[in-house]
Write an enzyme that holds these catalytic residues in place. Structure first.
Site, PDB file in Angstrom:
ATOM      1  N   HIS A 120     142.412  19.343  62.050  1.00 16.17           N
ATOM      2  CA  HIS A 120     142.613  20.808  62.361  1.00 16.17           C
ATOM      3  C   HIS A 120     142.622  20.772  63.923  1.00 16.17           C
ATOM      4  CE1 HIS A 120     140.545  21.518  58.296  1.00 16.17           C
ATOM      5  NE2 HIS A 120     141.660  21.815  58.291  1.00 16.17           N
TER       6      HIS A 120
ATOM      7  N   ASP B  12     151.907  33.958  47.977  1.00 17.81           N
ATOM      8  CA  ASP B  12     152.630  32.729  48.182  1.00 17.81           C
ATOM      9  C   ASP B  12     153.074  32.774  49.635  1.00 17.81           C
ATOM     10  OD1 ASP B  12     154.418  30.549  47.844  1.00 17.81           O
ATOM     11  OD2 ASP B  12     155.854  31.816  46.899  1.00 17.81           O
TER      12      ASP B  12
ATOM     13  N   ASP C 209     149.832  24.677  56.588  1.00 14.13           N
ATOM     14  CA  ASP C 209     148.527  23.857  56.352  1.00 14.13           C
ATOM     15  C   ASP C 209     148.339  23.843  54.968  1.00 14.13           C
ATOM     16  OD1 ASP C 209     146.166  22.445  56.323  1.00 14.13           O
ATOM     17  OD2 ASP C 209     144.656  23.848  56.972  1.00 14.13           O
TER      18      ASP C 209
ATOM     19  N   THR D 156     149.267  21.991  50.783  1.00 15.07           N
ATOM     20  CA  THR D 156     149.034  20.823  50.076  1.00 15.07           C
ATOM     21  C   THR D 156     150.328  19.948  49.971  1.00 15.07           C
ATOM     22  OG1 THR D 156     149.350  22.267  48.172  1.00 15.07           O
ATOM     23  CG2 THR D 156     147.081  21.583  48.477  1.00 15.07           C
ATOM     24  N   ASP D 157     150.315  18.810  49.247  1.00 19.14           N
ATOM     25  CA  ASP D 157     151.580  18.116  49.410  1.00 19.14           C
ATOM     26  C   ASP D 157     152.708  18.828  48.475  1.00 19.14           C
ATOM     27  OD1 ASP D 157     150.525  16.161  50.712  1.00 19.14           O
ATOM     28  OD2 ASP D 157     149.666  15.230  49.289  1.00 19.14           O
TER      29      ASP D 157
ATOM     30  N   PRO E 117     152.471  24.581  43.813  1.00 21.58           N
ATOM     31  CA  PRO E 117     152.708  25.642  44.543  1.00 21.58           C
ATOM     32  C   PRO E 117     153.098  25.452  45.834  1.00 21.58           C
ATOM     33  CG  PRO E 117     150.416  25.181  44.106  1.00 21.58           C
ATOM     34  CD  PRO E 117     150.898  24.153  43.280  1.00 21.58           C
TER      35      PRO E 117
HETATM   36  N1  SAM Z   1     144.423  19.834  55.255  1.00 18.87           N
HETATM   37  C1  SAM Z   1     144.921  19.596  53.835  1.00 18.87           C
HETATM   38  C2  SAM Z   1     145.917  18.425  53.451  1.00 18.87           C
HETATM   39  O1  SAM Z   1     146.560  18.056  54.105  1.00 18.87           O
HETATM   40  O2  SAM Z   1     145.498  17.930  52.503  1.00 18.87           O
HETATM   41  C3  SAM Z   1     145.286  20.933  53.411  1.00 18.87           C
HETATM   42  C4  SAM Z   1     144.260  22.173  53.360  1.00 18.87           C
HETATM   43  S1  SAM Z   1     144.444  23.435  52.506  1.00 18.87           S
HETATM   44  C5  SAM Z   1     143.344  23.405  51.293  1.00 18.87           C
HETATM   45  C6  SAM Z   1     146.089  23.527  51.557  1.00 18.87           C
HETATM   46  C7  SAM Z   1     146.072  24.879  50.812  1.00 18.87           C
HETATM   47  O3  SAM Z   1     147.569  25.457  50.949  1.00 18.87           O
HETATM   48  C8  SAM Z   1     145.333  25.117  49.455  1.00 18.87           C
HETATM   49  O4  SAM Z   1     144.277  25.867  49.669  1.00 18.87           O
HETATM   50  C9  SAM Z   1     146.510  25.751  48.563  1.00 18.87           C
HETATM   51  O5  SAM Z   1     145.965  26.581  47.721  1.00 18.87           O
HETATM   52  C10 SAM Z   1     147.546  26.306  49.698  1.00 18.87           C
HETATM   53  N2  SAM Z   1     148.970  26.487  49.021  1.00 18.87           N
HETATM   54  C11 SAM Z   1     149.563  25.689  48.435  1.00 18.87           C
HETATM   55  N3  SAM Z   1     150.695  26.234  48.143  1.00 18.87           N
HETATM   56  C12 SAM Z   1     150.802  27.416  48.782  1.00 18.87           C
HETATM   57  C13 SAM Z   1     151.830  28.686  48.860  1.00 18.87           C
HETATM   58  N4  SAM Z   1     152.870  28.343  48.506  1.00 18.87           N
HETATM   59  N5  SAM Z   1     151.409  29.614  49.832  1.00 18.87           N
HETATM   60  C14 SAM Z   1     150.336  29.853  50.322  1.00 18.87           C
HETATM   61  N6  SAM Z   1     149.415  28.761  50.198  1.00 18.87           N
HETATM   62  C15 SAM Z   1     149.591  27.444  49.524  1.00 18.87           C
END
Ligand code: SAM
Length: 286
Positions: free
Chosen positions: A62, A138, A156, A158-159, A163
């Protein structure tokens, strides 16, 4: 027998955490979510089988994702965060006094709600800051419909599966470019390069197609196993990435922010990439 959480890192390799205290587990509308306490890493969040963040080492990710672009830019007032539901990045961004507005677009309201409740050390009240606005949407949809412009956009996510897959597409990066104010910077979560080299390679191709200046920088995050965690950097202004160490130090000192990982020295060094990453992105140097 003690419960364990197993994350498959790649074919034939995994990492395991003992679940010393199971706190919450749910299938949300978007993903499987589990929060538990581990004796070494503290509270841990995993989504769809992938460790997202832990109390012990979240500061590395972060701090680097927030302070590198904000201090390189130097006059950031408006920030957009896509994802980041745990609130750790929002907390770090809001530590900059010049910030007037942060919009956070998270697809899954449950992540925010459950992290506020079971992972409060991440957000530390950031969601209640009057400068913060949370939008449940989204990220791709938000970017294609907003008229706002931002000095910094931070992905920030997910992989690139489920989504978040769209957040690694050329369409997404182009939408980010449209929503950046002049001199604005996009920083992205781009995976652990050694294990996810294609992710870096594909993003590099899109950045190269769209932006005047782009690169990657790295940080070692213990629970993102496999080597250096890479962050993407893209901007139409080459100057912020070249901000010299003296200027960074002045801005950092002036900010009054106390960090545990970020330093202005590390800031510059983070852009020096190993040869195997330079080869993957088709560059000879920074
Ligand atoms: N630091 C973390 C990592 O690298 O593994 C990522 C942390 S954060 C929890 C990731 C967030 O992205 C999740 O809460 C997920 O719901 C969100 N996310 C995934 N796809 C998304 C999208 N299309 N739009 C907005 N948020 C999304």
């Amino acid at each position: 027998m003690k419960a364990e959480y197993r994350e498959e890192i790649c074919d034939g390799c995994d990492q395991r955490f003992s679940i010393d205290d199971p706190l919450y587990e749910i299938k949300t509308d978007h993903q499987h979510l589990i929060i538990f306490r581990n004796r070494y890493f503290g509270r841990v969040l995993a989504l769809d089988g992938v460790i997202q963040t832990t109390e012990a080492d979240e500061f590395i990710y972060h701090e680097m994702m927030a302070h590198v672009p904000l201090l390189a830019h130097g006059r950031v007032h408006r920030v957009l965060i896509i994802g980041g539901g745990d609130g750790g990045l929002l907390r770090e961004v809001l530590r900059h006094r010049d910030i007037r507005r942060v919009v956070q677009v998270e697809i899954d309201a449950s992540v925010i709600d459950l992290c506020r409740r079971y992972l409060p050390n991440h957000s530390q009240g950031a969601f209640d800051d009057p400068r913060a606005t949370v939008v449940i949407d989204d990220g791709m949809h938000f970017l294609e419909h907003t008229d706002e412009r931002f000095d910094v956009i931070l992905t920030d996510s997910t992989d690139p599966e489920g989504p978040a897959e769209v957040l690694f597409s050329r369409r997404y990066y182009a939408a980010c470019q449209r929503c950046l104010a002049p001199g604005g910077i996009l920083v992205t979560q781009n995976g652990v390069a050694f294990l996810q080299l294609d992710e870096v390679r594909v993003s590099a191709g899109h950045f190269n197609h769209l932006f005047r200046d782009w690169h990657f920088f790295g940080a070692s995050v213990p629970t993102y196993v496999g080597g250096i965690m890479t962050f993407g950097w893209a901007s139409d202004d080459p100057r912020p990435r070249q901000t010299d160490r003296k200027t960074l130090q002045e801005r950092f000192t002036h900010s009054g922010i106390v960090t545990r990982y970020y330093t202005p020295q590390l800031h510059g060094a983070a852009f020096a990439l190993p040869q195997y990453i330079l080869d993957a992105i088709g560059k000879t140097s920074a």
